[in-house]
Design a protein around this motif. Structure first.
Motif, PDB file in Angstrom:
ATOM      1  N   ILE A 128       9.055  10.892 -48.055  1.00 26.80           N
ATOM      2  CA  ILE A 128       9.442  10.011 -49.103  1.00 26.80           C
ATOM      3  C   ILE A 128      10.046   8.739 -48.473  1.00 26.80           C
ATOM      4  O   ILE A 128       9.628   7.670 -49.154  1.00 26.80           O
ATOM      5  CB  ILE A 128      10.360  10.594 -50.156  1.00 26.80           C
ATOM      6  N   GLY A 129      10.950   8.834 -47.780  1.00 25.05           N
ATOM      7  CA  GLY A 129      11.622   7.697 -46.900  1.00 25.05           C
ATOM      8  C   GLY A 129      10.514   6.615 -46.480  1.00 25.05           C
ATOM      9  O   GLY A 129      10.579   5.726 -46.490  1.00 25.05           O
ATOM     10  N   LEU A 130       9.455   7.547 -45.621  1.00 29.08           N
ATOM     11  CA  LEU A 130       8.235   6.543 -45.110  1.00 29.08           C
ATOM     12  C   LEU A 130       7.670   5.944 -46.321  1.00 29.08           C
ATOM     13  O   LEU A 130       7.201   4.665 -46.212  1.00 29.08           O
ATOM     14  CB  LEU A 130       7.320   7.511 -44.274  1.00 29.08           C
ATOM     15  N   MET A 131       7.366   6.473 -47.360  1.00 28.82           N
ATOM     16  CA  MET A 131       6.376   5.971 -48.256  1.00 28.82           C
ATOM     17  C   MET A 131       7.245   4.873 -49.093  1.00 28.82           C
ATOM     18  O   MET A 131       6.664   3.903 -49.374  1.00 28.82           O
ATOM     19  CB  MET A 131       6.187   7.000 -49.359  1.00 28.82           C
ATOM     20  N   ASN A 132       8.559   5.176 -49.293  1.00 24.36           N
ATOM     21  CA  ASN A 132       9.348   4.227 -50.263  1.00 24.36           C
ATOM     22  C   ASN A 132       9.969   3.074 -49.437  1.00 24.36           C
ATOM     23  O   ASN A 132      10.294   1.912 -50.363  1.00 24.36           O
ATOM     24  CB  ASN A 132      10.173   4.914 -51.102  1.00 24.36           C
ATOM     25  N   PHE A 133      10.508   3.323 -48.402  1.00 30.49           N
ATOM     26  CA  PHE A 133      11.524   2.492 -47.748  1.00 30.49           C
ATOM     27  C   PHE A 133      11.161   1.913 -46.313  1.00 30.49           C
ATOM     28  O   PHE A 133      11.744   1.215 -45.778  1.00 30.49           O
ATOM     29  CB  PHE A 133      12.639   3.302 -47.699  1.00 30.49           C
ATOM     30  N   VAL A 134       9.894   2.247 -45.952  1.00 28.10           N
ATOM     31  CA  VAL A 134       9.555   1.609 -44.575  1.00 28.10           C
ATOM     32  C   VAL A 134       9.616   0.228 -44.292  1.00 28.10           C
ATOM     33  O   VAL A 134      10.343  -0.294 -43.339  1.00 28.10           O
ATOM     34  CB  VAL A 134       8.168   2.021 -44.290  1.00 28.10           C
TER      35      VAL A 134
ATOM     36  N   LEU B 204       1.353   0.363 -38.213  1.00 28.82           N
ATOM     37  CA  LEU B 204       0.602   0.010 -36.896  1.00 28.82           C
ATOM     38  C   LEU B 204       1.064  -1.291 -36.279  1.00 28.82           C
ATOM     39  O   LEU B 204       1.543  -1.442 -35.174  1.00 28.82           O
ATOM     40  CB  LEU B 204      -0.807   0.075 -37.080  1.00 28.82           C
ATOM     41  N   ARG B 205       1.408  -2.138 -37.425  1.00 28.54           N
ATOM     42  CA  ARG B 205       1.841  -3.420 -36.788  1.00 28.54           C
ATOM     43  C   ARG B 205       3.416  -3.532 -36.647  1.00 28.54           C
ATOM     44  O   ARG B 205       3.747  -4.266 -35.547  1.00 28.54           O
ATOM     45  CB  ARG B 205       1.496  -4.609 -37.859  1.00 28.54           C
ATOM     46  N   SER B 206       4.170  -2.806 -37.585  1.00 24.09           N
ATOM     47  CA  SER B 206       5.601  -2.973 -37.479  1.00 24.09           C
ATOM     48  C   SER B 206       6.515  -1.936 -36.891  1.00 24.09           C
ATOM     49  O   SER B 206       7.534  -1.867 -36.135  1.00 24.09           O
ATOM     50  CB  SER B 206       6.085  -3.010 -38.763  1.00 24.09           C
ATOM     51  N   HIS B 207       6.033  -0.669 -36.973  1.00 24.96           N
ATOM     52  CA  HIS B 207       6.572   0.482 -36.466  1.00 24.96           C
ATOM     53  C   HIS B 207       5.639   1.524 -36.056  1.00 24.96           C
ATOM     54  O   HIS B 207       5.474   2.567 -36.656  1.00 24.96           O
ATOM     55  CB  HIS B 207       7.413   1.156 -37.728  1.00 24.96           C
ATOM     56  N   PRO B 208       4.708   1.201 -35.071  1.00 26.50           N
ATOM     57  CA  PRO B 208       3.847   1.966 -34.256  1.00 26.50           C
ATOM     58  C   PRO B 208       4.545   3.407 -33.913  1.00 26.50           C
ATOM     59  O   PRO B 208       3.617   4.462 -34.013  1.00 26.50           O
ATOM     60  CB  PRO B 208       3.619   1.267 -33.361  1.00 26.50           C
ATOM     61  N   ALA B 209       5.752   3.624 -33.565  1.00 28.68           N
ATOM     62  CA  ALA B 209       6.540   4.787 -33.261  1.00 28.68           C
ATOM     63  C   ALA B 209       6.454   5.842 -34.471  1.00 28.68           C
ATOM     64  O   ALA B 209       6.586   7.085 -34.323  1.00 28.68           O
ATOM     65  CB  ALA B 209       8.063   4.615 -32.859  1.00 28.68           C
ATOM     66  N   LEU B 210       6.118   5.373 -35.696  1.00 27.30           N
ATOM     67  CA  LEU B 210       6.179   6.174 -36.911  1.00 27.30           C
ATOM     68  C   LEU B 210       4.832   6.782 -37.338  1.00 27.30           C
ATOM     69  O   LEU B 210       4.619   7.460 -38.324  1.00 27.30           O
ATOM     70  CB  LEU B 210       6.650   5.391 -38.224  1.00 27.30           C
ATOM     71  N   LEU B 211       3.889   6.337 -36.494  1.00 23.25           N
ATOM     72  CA  LEU B 211       2.364   6.826 -37.033  1.00 23.25           C
ATOM     73  C   LEU B 211       2.189   8.341 -36.980  1.00 23.25           C
ATOM     74  O   LEU B 211       1.509   8.800 -37.870  1.00 23.25           O
ATOM     75  CB  LEU B 211       1.336   6.189 -35.968  1.00 23.25           C
TER      76      LEU B 211
END
Length: 252
Positions: free
Chosen positions: A65-71, A193-200
């Motif tokens: 949810i955090g990834l969807m709503n607030f990345v 991919l552009r802003s937080h690739p570590a979260l892929l």
């Protein structure tokens, strides 16, 4: 108007300070939150956003949810002008809000629509990472399905009303609503991919949650465009105020 917009409008009308800050009851403001808002507002910004931190990481589906709503606003958030600020937790210039007059309750139903209208009126949206909150995310899949359906029904009906969509456009968008999930998922993936690739990796692992939630969102948008807001405003306010969200209890 239903309570979700009217209650916020009453708060703005009763306020006396030149800036009004909204924060959800399942959020915690970090030290310096209010001071940061006041200082940024003094620089002339009319909409002031915050950096968002997870308050219940690792519990249920809270990370998804955090990834969807607030990345877009997670730490370290980029200071400066943004296309959108986090909903329900943004501060606004009171005079700018009051300028909407008898449409204020309508405008305060849904922050993205309000922020698009502010940008249309020439006001930029500014985020200062000194303004921080922690957000308690939903932890159950059934909960987010319910919430996404209600919020997107509000969003779609409010956007159509504020921007004067014709009946033909409403029906066209409702027919195309099954495309909302793949479009959102693709845009989300590109952003990561552009802003937080570590979260892929986390993005891929949470895809099942995202797909289910986004199809609930698509159904909500279709309902909002065809049938209007209905009782979604009241239901979503009840959801926001009463929905259980699990947190990690600290040891004594």
């Amino acid at each position: 108007y239903e309570p979700i917009g009217l209650s916020r409008a009453i708060g703005v009308q009763e306020a006396r300070a030149p800036v009004v800050a909204f924060i959800e009851d399942h959020c915690v403001a970090h030290a310096g939150w209010a001071q940061g808002i006041v200082e940024v507002h003094a620089q002339g910004w009319k909409a002031i956003g915050c950096e968002v931190h997870p308050a219940n990481p690792g519990i249920g589906i809270s990370d998804a949810i955090g990834l969807m709503n607030f990345v877009q606003w997670r730490s370290p958030a980029r200071a400066g002008v943004h296309d959108l600020l986090v909903g329900h937790n943004t501060a606004y210039d009171r005079a700018v809000l009051l300028a909407f007059g008898d449409r204020l309750a309508l405008m305060l139903r849904c922050d993205p629509v309000l922020q698009w209208k502010l940008q249309e009126n020439g006001h930029a949206l500014f985020l200062d990472p000194r303004v921080k909150i922690s957000h308690i995310n939903e932890t159950e899949i059934g909960t987010i399905v319910h919430g996404y359906f209600l919020w997107n029904r509000i969003f779609a009906s409010t956007r159509a009303e504020v921007f004067h969509w014709s009946a033909l456009k409403r029906w066209g968008w409702s027919i195309l609503s099954p495309l909302i999930p793949p479009v959102r998922l693709l845009k989300h993936c590109v952003y990561i991919l552009r802003s937080h690739p570590a979260l892929l990796r986390q993005y891929v692992q949470s895809l099942h949650v995202q797909v289910i939630a986004q199809y609930a969102a698509a159904a909500g948008q279709a309902a909002g465009l065809v049938f209007g807001i209905g009782d979604a405003g009241t239901s979503f306010l009840r959801y926001e105020l009463n929905q259980p969200r699990r947190v990690q209890m600290k040891s004594a």
